[in-house]
Write a protein that holds these residues in place. Structure first.
Motif, short mmCIF file in Angstrom:
data_model
loop_
_atom_site.label_atom_id
_atom_site.label_comp_id
_atom_site.label_asym_id
_atom_site.label_seq_id
_atom_site.Cartn_x
_atom_site.Cartn_y
_atom_site.Cartn_z
N MET A 1 0.87 -1.20 0.00
CA MET A 1 0.00 0.00 0.00
C MET A 1 0.90 1.24 0.00
N PRO A 2 0.64 2.19 -0.92
CA PRO A 2 1.45 3.42 -0.91
C PRO A 2 1.35 4.13 0.44
N ALA A 3 2.39 4.92 0.77
CA ALA A 3 2.42 5.62 2.06
C ALA A 3 1.46 6.80 2.03
N ILE A 4 0.24 6.58 2.43
CA ILE A 4 -0.78 7.64 2.46
C ILE A 4 -1.71 7.31 3.63
N GLY A 5 -2.12 8.32 4.38
CA GLY A 5 -2.98 8.08 5.54
C GLY A 5 -4.41 7.74 5.11
N THR A 6 -5.18 7.20 6.02
CA THR A 6 -6.54 6.77 5.66
C THR A 6 -7.44 7.97 5.31
N GLY A 7 -7.24 9.10 6.01
CA GLY A 7 -8.09 10.28 5.74
C GLY A 7 -7.85 10.80 4.34
N GLU A 8 -6.56 10.91 3.98
CA GLU A 8 -6.19 11.41 2.65
C GLU A 8 -6.65 10.41 1.58
N ARG A 162 -0.48 -8.01 -5.08
CA ARG A 162 0.22 -6.74 -5.27
C ARG A 162 -0.81 -5.59 -5.28
N PHE A 163 -0.29 -4.37 -5.12
CA PHE A 163 -1.12 -3.17 -5.24
C PHE A 163 -0.86 -2.51 -6.59
N GLN A 164 -1.88 -1.89 -7.15
CA GLN A 164 -1.67 -1.06 -8.34
C GLN A 164 -2.28 0.31 -8.06
N VAL A 165 -1.51 1.35 -8.31
CA VAL A 165 -2.05 2.70 -8.12
C VAL A 165 -2.75 3.12 -9.40
#
Ligand code: SAM
Length: 215
Positions: A1-8, A162-165
């Motif tokens: 998971m990319p480094a981003i908070g849940t709110g964002e 895997r994750f894909q953005v």
């Protein structure tokens, strides 16, 4: 998971789906394999009309319509309300309720006989998986079936997920079956069955996971 908070991430997720629907980029609405997920849930429902069905991440309402036409009542929830819902509500009256909310935030005392999650769970922030699954499990009657449809790497690539953005920072999670099975069984579900359908562009599979709450 990319480094981003849940709110964002919630903001990105909402903006991405709003944009997709506004620009008719919701390719999933016409994916020919996705109606089979609703058909799978119908097979698992007892032969009894007027059951209370939950459609999670209902989109333009394709599956909602299927359950209504099969004689059931539907609560459909989605973070974005598309124009189709006005016509569906007019047509089906009290048999249909649309909730405009994130599933994780929804509080209800209603209990459901079955649920479908056709492509919603795999876009959630990883840290929200427990809240999301606990919320879904908590609104289901004992013995209720749920069919989740998630992205999965194709058969040749079963080692790991895997994750894909995607657009606007929305994430798609590709689960191998063992990963998703472990997630669901650690959040109150019993694993019942699975089915695999190749996406029209051959990029990956849709993995249908049938789970059941404890009787
Ligand atoms: C890939 S689309 C699938 C839509 C529909 N189930 C179908 O098969 O056509 C995922 C849907 O889930 C909704 N969604 C995503 N995350 C959500 C959340 N946390 N709570 C509610 N809806 C969500 C999106 O707005 C979108 O309509």
């Amino acid at each position: 998971m990319p480094a981003i908070g849940t709110g964002e991430y919630r903001i990105a997720l909402t903006e991405s789906f709003r944009w997709r629907y506004a620009h008719n980029q919701d390719f999933w609405t016409s994916d020919p394999s996705l109606p089979r997920i609703a058909a799978m849930l119908l097979d698992y429902l007892e032969d009894r009309p007027n059951q209370n069905i939950l459609d999670i991440g209902a989109g333009r309402g394709r599956d909602t319509r299927t359950f209504l036409e099969a004689g059931h009542r539907v609560t459909a929830i989605d973070l974005h309300r598309t124009s189709e819902w006005d016509e569906l509500e007019d047509r089906w009256g009290p048999k249909l309720r649309f909730i405009n909310s994130l599933v994780q935030d929804w509080v209800t005392s209603d209990m459901f006989d079955g649920a479908i999650d056709n492509g919603c769970f795999h876009h959630q922030h990883e840290e929200e998986y427990p809240t999301y699954l606990d919320r879904v499990c908590g609104v289901l009657k004992p013995g209720a079936h749920v069919v989740f449809c998630v992205f999965s790497p194709s058969e040749d690539d079963q080692g790991r997920g895997r994750f894909q953005v995607m657009d606007h920072g929305r994430v798609g999670r590709y689960f191998v079956e063992a990963e998703v099975r472990s997630l669901f069984t650690s959040h109150g579900f019993t694993w019942r069955a699975s089915g695999r359908f190749r996406l029209p562009d051959n990029s990956c599979d849709n993995l249908a996971c049938v789970v059941q709450t404890t009787r």
